[in-house]
Enzyme design. Structure first.
Site, PDB file in Angstrom:
ATOM      1  N   HIS A 187      18.195 -37.018  -7.144  1.00 12.16           N
ATOM      2  CA  HIS A 187      17.498 -37.435  -6.142  1.00 12.16           C
ATOM      3  C   HIS A 187      15.869 -37.223  -6.085  1.00 12.16           C
ATOM      4  CE1 HIS A 187      21.343 -38.683  -4.312  1.00 12.16           C
ATOM      5  NE2 HIS A 187      21.544 -37.257  -4.922  1.00 12.16           N
ATOM      6  N   GLU A 222       8.735 -14.577 -10.829  1.00  9.70           N
ATOM      7  CA  GLU A 222       7.986 -13.331 -10.482  1.00  9.70           C
ATOM      8  C   GLU A 222       7.548 -12.630 -11.808  1.00  9.70           C
ATOM      9  OE1 GLU A 222       9.617 -10.437  -7.768  1.00  9.70           O
ATOM     10  OE2 GLU A 222      11.578 -10.952  -8.340  1.00  9.70           O
ATOM     11  N   LYS A 252      13.390 -14.803 -10.155  1.00 12.20           N
ATOM     12  CA  LYS A 252      13.370 -13.626 -11.154  1.00 12.20           C
ATOM     13  C   LYS A 252      12.549 -13.858 -12.166  1.00 12.20           C
ATOM     14  CE  LYS A 252      14.371 -11.169  -9.341  1.00 12.20           C
ATOM     15  NZ  LYS A 252      14.608 -10.189  -8.179  1.00 12.20           N
ATOM     16  N   GLU A 279      18.107 -16.959  -7.213  1.00 12.78           N
ATOM     17  CA  GLU A 279      17.779 -15.568  -7.754  1.00 12.78           C
ATOM     18  C   GLU A 279      17.138 -15.759  -8.884  1.00 12.78           C
ATOM     19  OE1 GLU A 279      17.065 -13.233  -6.178  1.00 12.78           O
ATOM     20  OE2 GLU A 279      17.119 -11.652  -7.787  1.00 12.78           O
ATOM     21  N   TRP A 295      -2.640  -2.812  -1.692  1.00 14.40           N
ATOM     22  CA  TRP A 295      -2.303  -4.121  -2.092  1.00 14.40           C
ATOM     23  C   TRP A 295      -3.204  -4.935  -1.007  1.00 14.40           C
ATOM     24  CZ3 TRP A 295      -0.177  -8.293   1.017  1.00 14.40           C
ATOM     25  CH2 TRP A 295       0.438  -9.452   0.196  1.00 14.40           C
ATOM     26  N   LYS A 306       6.116  -4.150  -3.715  1.00 15.92           N
ATOM     27  CA  LYS A 306       7.745  -4.041  -3.621  1.00 15.92           C
ATOM     28  C   LYS A 306       7.927  -4.212  -2.143  1.00 15.92           C
ATOM     29  CE  LYS A 306      11.695  -2.187  -5.326  1.00 15.92           C
ATOM     30  NZ  LYS A 306      12.231  -3.533  -5.830  1.00 15.92           N
ATOM     31  N   ARG A 321       4.059  -0.413  -4.771  1.00 12.61           N
ATOM     32  CA  ARG A 321       3.686  -0.572  -3.382  1.00 12.61           C
ATOM     33  C   ARG A 321       2.380  -1.591  -3.521  1.00 12.61           C
ATOM     34  NH1 ARG A 321       6.854   1.807   0.185  1.00 12.61           N
ATOM     35  NH2 ARG A 321       5.416   1.152   1.992  1.00 12.61           N
ATOM     36  N   ASN A 335      -1.826   2.310   5.772  1.00  7.33           N
ATOM     37  CA  ASN A 335      -1.093   1.091   5.182  1.00  7.33           C
ATOM     38  C   ASN A 335      -0.524   0.256   6.478  1.00  7.33           C
ATOM     39  OD1 ASN A 335       1.093  -0.336   4.084  1.00  7.33           O
ATOM     40  ND2 ASN A 335       2.659   1.181   4.450  1.00  7.33           N
ATOM     41  N   GLY A 336      -0.682  -0.986   6.070  1.00  5.73           N
ATOM     42  CA  GLY A 336      -0.452  -2.058   7.436  1.00  5.73           C
ATOM     43  C   GLY A 336      -1.622  -2.946   7.737  1.00  5.73           C
ATOM     44  N   CYS A 372       0.798  -1.311  -0.212  1.00  4.52           N
ATOM     45  CA  CYS A 372      -0.043  -0.075  -0.058  1.00  4.52           C
ATOM     46  C   CYS A 372       0.934   1.281   0.048  1.00  4.52           C
ATOM     47  CB  CYS A 372      -1.047   0.118   1.257  1.00  4.52           C
ATOM     48  SG  CYS A 372      -1.917  -1.124   1.281  1.00  4.52           S
TER      49      CYS A 372
HETATM   50  C1  F6R Z   1      12.160 -10.266  -5.622  1.00  2.00           C
HETATM   51  C2  F6R Z   1      12.076  -9.078  -4.465  1.00  2.00           C
HETATM   52  C3  F6R Z   1      11.780  -9.650  -3.323  1.00  2.00           C
HETATM   53  C4  F6R Z   1      12.511  -9.023  -1.825  1.00  2.00           C
HETATM   54  C5  F6R Z   1      11.868  -9.429  -0.734  1.00  2.00           C
HETATM   55  C6  F6R Z   1      12.670  -8.582   0.326  1.00  2.00           C
HETATM   56  O1  F6R Z   1      12.431  -9.534  -6.851  1.00  2.00           O
HETATM   57  O2  F6R Z   1      12.100  -8.022  -4.842  1.00  2.00           O
HETATM   58  O3  F6R Z   1      11.948 -11.017  -3.053  1.00  2.00           O
HETATM   59  O4  F6R Z   1      13.621  -9.133  -2.483  1.00  2.00           O
HETATM   60  O5  F6R Z   1      10.625  -8.896  -0.517  1.00  2.00           O
HETATM   61  O6  F6R Z   1      12.446  -6.957   0.234  1.00  2.00           O
HETATM   62  P1  F6R Z   1      13.608  -5.996   1.054  1.00  2.00           P
HETATM   63  O7  F6R Z   1      14.718  -6.161   0.198  1.00  2.00           O
HETATM   64  O8  F6R Z   1      12.968  -4.721   0.979  1.00  2.00           O
HETATM   65  O9  F6R Z   1      13.752  -6.426   2.286  1.00  2.00           O
END
Ligand code: F6R
Length: 606
Positions: free
Chosen positions: A502, A486, A483, A479, A75, A601, A27, A99-100, A2
């Protein structure tokens, strides 16, 4: 999770709110809404869907001469995605955005129901508005003070009281808020990026303080009514850093930002060819005094830690563990005063990572965080902080933040190895010498954009895909896989190459893509065997290797080589390739790369 914004002043408030919401949309983008004083009345316009849908709806309503309002991009947590559940919410005199999560909202709702008062939405936020309204007898501050005593959970609120036109009240607990007073008024938002059009100077709203914004000033007072002067911060980057700069998506722009982000993170911490953390105020005793190291984070940041662990154990020869923050806090971890927790976070607001820090502090351990956002909660609550300098990362999928997180952890490892004598000065100097040239090599990797794009087209139609690697390459595979998933919604898994047989190898059949990372010389022969195993079961192998790895005939369909470097630095050169693959696969599938479905994010809920 949010995005919220409030503005009061001489500018067109609707314009400020809509611009701010567009900046904050990363967000959360399930729904959006604004509320504003239209003369003495409070009007609300809200809708399910993205900020653009809200902007169109606002355009049709033509609000004019509006100078005070609040805006929200959601969100969804409590209550589905609908117009009704969108913020702002109104109860009596109170209109607010949040937000929360209000954890005790069911209990509070039951109390209201007993008095015959019912919400119209399914949200916890409306209950908070009802609680504040129930205490409102003409004194907004008093009502907020009383209401927050009843609320448990995380919140950042911007609140308007119907009989206080031109004034916005705000309070936060856990969720982020920054504010700024500038020549045309006062503005408050979840993230500095929404303030940047108006000011580069801002303050982080202190937790559990009531903020009052008017055109003339912003005041901040604690819950006892004592006014305080928050510390002002200044952002060094300008508004263009938070724009696409001619790229079609933020994600692509941010992939390209990596050389500069690496340079900005590494170079200020090198003195006479040696790592130097003095400007970060991190004392050597933090490292020399600890016997156990825990790295904890979420998602991409946790994947960066997997590389960090490898580097630390390699150089320091002390046990280092990587813990998923959301698990760590509930695992009754063994922590004592010789434990050092290193938390990595782009946003500095991730609820689970923050909870891990609080737990370790409670149990007497020390905490160091590697954070991108200045003044964020994790940065402020950690004993020490090392800021990465990636600049604003807007795309939901993290790219440049990951590279600089890895670089920061490497820097810590080099420094630590030096001060504890685990490496000689000459050894550290040699590592640093190569390290500082990585940004140039990353630029070289980026110049192969078109070739990698061509290969990514092979992935567009696949349903499942596997990444395999060993050691550092396995950590990086995690990673690469995240990527791809997502942003492209292609199911993929990262597997330690030796583990595949396995069980998981049963999923390999004709033309299943396998992206094999093979940059580590010590396990290269083993990787080749693992690649042969999947090849002989029909896999379509894309191999990512070091500059001089021998290629055997028929081993793979495609091969991408990274520039010459020591094996330990290969992940930093390899990661842009994985990011490009994910990006172009998603673009090829016609997806909204910067705002993948269901994601946000900054994850400020557990
Ligand atoms: C994936 C991504 C998330 C963040 C995770 C932690 O692309 O961005 O997996 O890495 O939510 O977020 P931060 O780094 O803000 O604590």
């Amino acid at each position: 999770m949010c995005g919220i914004i409030g503005f009061t002043g001489r500018l067109d408030a609707v314009d400020v709110l809509l611009h701010g919401l567009a900046e904050l949309e990363y967000r959360g983008y399930d729904s959006a809404g604004i509320a504003f004083f239209d003369g003495p009345a409070v009007d609300t316009i809200k809708t399910a869907g993205k900020v653009q849908i809200l902007a169109d709806k606002v355009e049709r309503n033509h609000p004019k001469n509006i100078h005070c309002g609040i805006g929200h991009t959601r969100w969804a947590t409590h209550g589905g995605v609908s117009d009704l559940n969108s913020h702002p919410h109104t109860a009596g005199q109170v209109t607010l955005i949040h937000n929360g999560i209000i954890e005790n909202y069911m209990h509070l709702a039951a109390g209201m129901a007993a008095e015959g008062i019912y919400p119209v939405s399914q949200t916890d936020t409306e209950i908070a508005a009802m609680v504040i309204n129930s205490f409102y007898e003409g004194d907004p501050i008093e009502a907020i003070r009383k209401a927050v005593k009843k609320l448990t959970g995380a919140y950042a609120f911007c609140i308007m009281f119907a009989d206080r036109p031109g004034t916005i009240y705000s309070i936060r607990n856990g969720s982020p808020l920054v504010a700024s007073h500038f020549k045309d008024g006062s503005v408050i938002a979840s993230d500095m990026v929404a303030l940047l059009r108006y000011s580069k100077d801002y303050f982080v709203v202190p937790e559990n303080h009531i903020v009052v914004l008017t055109e003339e000033a912003i005041t901040v007072e604690d819950l006892e009514g004592n006014q305080i002067r928050p510390e002002m911060l200044h952002v060094s980057w300008d508004v263009s850093a938070a724009q696409k700069g001619g790229f079609p998506h933020f994600m692509l722009k941010e992939i390209y930002d990596q050389p500069e982000a690496l340079r900005n993170t590494i170079m200020p911490r090198i003195t006479d060819g040696m790592p130097d953390l003095t400007q970060d105020g991190i004392p050597d005793e933090l490292f020399t005094g600890c016997s156990r190291v825990i790295l904890s984070a979420c998602g991409t940041a946790m994947h960066a830690e997997m590389l960090g662990r490898n580097m630390m154990e390699r150089l320091l020869r002390i046990p280092v563990s990587v813990e998923i923050a959301s698990e760590f806090r509930y695992s009754n971890p063994i922590v004592d005063d010789k434990t050092l927790l290193i938390t990595v976070s782009q946003s500095g607001e991730t609820a689970d990572s923050l909870a891990a820090i609080r737990l370790v502090k409670e149990r007497g351990g020390k905490t160091l965080s590697v954070v991108n956002v200045k003044g964020s909660t994790i940065a402020r609550e950690s004993d020490y902080v090392l800021y990465t300098h990636a600049g604003p990362e807007i795309a939901v999928a993290s790219t440049k933040a990951y590279s600089v997180q890895v670089a920061a952890l490497y820097l810590i490892a080099f420094h630590w190895a030096r001060i504890t004598g685990k490496c000689t000065d000459d050894q550290v100097r040699a590592l640093v010498e190569e390290f500082i040239h990585l940004p140039e090599h990353v630029s070289e990797v980026l110049s192969h954009d078109a070739d990698i794009k061509a290969i990514s087209q092979k992935l567009i139609d696949c349903h499942d895909l596997f990444f395999i690697g060993r050691g550092l390459d396995y950590a990086l595979s995690c990673e690469g896989s995240l990527k791809l998933k997502e942003v492209s919604y292609i199911h993929s898994e990262a597997y330690a190459a030796g583990e595949l047989k396995h069980g998981t190898i049963s999923l390999i059949s004709d033309n299943v893509p396998v992206i094999a990372l093979a940059t580590q010389k010590d396990v290269y022969a083993k990787m080749v065997s693992n690649i042969r195993e999947v090849r002989s079961r029909g896999a379509m192998v894309i191999m990512l290797t070091g500059y001089d790895m021998p290629t055997e005939y028929g081993l793979c369909e495609h091969q991408i080589r990274i520039p010459k470097c020591s094996d330990i630095f290969a992940p930093i050169l390899m990661v842009p390739i994985l990011q490009f693959l994910a990006y172009y696969a998603a673009v090829g599938r016609g997806l909204n790369v910067d705002q993948p479905r269901n994601l946000a994010k900054s994850v400020t809920v557990e």
